[in-house]
Design an enzyme around this catalytic site. Sequence first.
Site, short mmCIF file in Angstrom:
data_model
loop_
_atom_site.label_atom_id
_atom_site.label_comp_id
_atom_site.label_asym_id
_atom_site.label_seq_id
_atom_site.Cartn_x
_atom_site.Cartn_y
_atom_site.Cartn_z
N SER A 112 -8.44 -1.85 2.49
CA SER A 112 -8.31 -0.65 1.52
C SER A 112 -7.12 -0.61 0.82
O SER A 112 -6.13 -1.38 0.78
CB SER A 112 -8.67 0.54 2.35
OG SER A 112 -9.29 0.31 3.49
N HIS A 117 -0.79 6.97 -10.14
CA HIS A 117 -0.38 6.76 -11.50
C HIS A 117 0.03 8.06 -11.98
O HIS A 117 -0.92 9.11 -11.94
CB HIS A 117 -1.38 6.18 -12.60
CG HIS A 117 -2.14 4.90 -11.97
ND1 HIS A 117 -1.54 3.55 -12.10
CD2 HIS A 117 -3.20 4.57 -11.38
CE1 HIS A 117 -2.41 2.67 -11.47
NE2 HIS A 117 -3.40 3.25 -10.99
N CYS A 140 -12.92 0.99 3.43
CA CYS A 140 -13.92 0.05 3.64
C CYS A 140 -13.90 0.20 5.37
O CYS A 140 -12.94 -0.41 5.91
CB CYS A 140 -14.30 -1.31 3.42
SG CYS A 140 -14.17 -1.59 1.53
#
Length: 264
Positions: A112, A117, A140
């Site tokens: 994962s 940002h 996942c």
Amino acid sequence: MHKLKLHGFNNLTKSLSFCIYDICYAKSQADRDSYIAYIDEQYNANRLTEILSETCSIIGANILNIARQDYDPQGASVTILVSEEPMDPKDVDNTENPGPLPDSVVAHLDKSHICVHTYPESHPGGGICTFRADIEVSTCGVISPLKALNYLIHKLESDIVTMDYRVRGFTRDVNGMKHYIDHEISSIQNYMTEEVQSQYYMMDVNIYQENLFHTKMMLKRFDLNDYLFNATPEQLSEAEKQEITHLLKKEIQEIYYGRNLPTV
């Protein structure tokens, strides 16, 4: 939802992405430049790495790799790849309830990533400055990234938050039946504490049949003193306070509703 006995690995991908916005008023161009420099330092790559690393610690994930970058003239990004520690799926809490705070470590992630940002900016002449951070937690396996939501909202106090949660793909049980989601969910709001819910106005837009969930949050409390950069309300006239309050509230509402409002 009853426990599923899977054929092999849980192949569902669960992604939580959200934007947080911080708004302020800086009267002069010099003040606006100072705000951008201040927020750029407050949320530089090193600080963001600390926040995301703490997030990994809270959810019990192993950090595999960290990529981070500060940008010129402003902004930063950090991406952390993580993996899951060995665990028994029956010990996983997938119920619809708030995730942990920093003092409660209870979850694990699989192949994962967690990334952030930042986008500081200012109005060219109106005094309004905004800071936006985009954060994504994608997993996942058996764990929902929603368990990281509660901590991040507390850590990144914001005027506006917009969130999307989606489950993609399918996993197959031992009888060959495909399952497109492995936990019950009716709203992202159910993963927040009552304290957080009481502080924000909230609105949901969910597409249940597509396993897509969307929640918007707008801070209820407005205190002008919290929104002034390099200034205090006492330094302003009543007319100035009214004008700045109007500008700030208009900016907050426009970002929350995602559309420009007419000037009155």
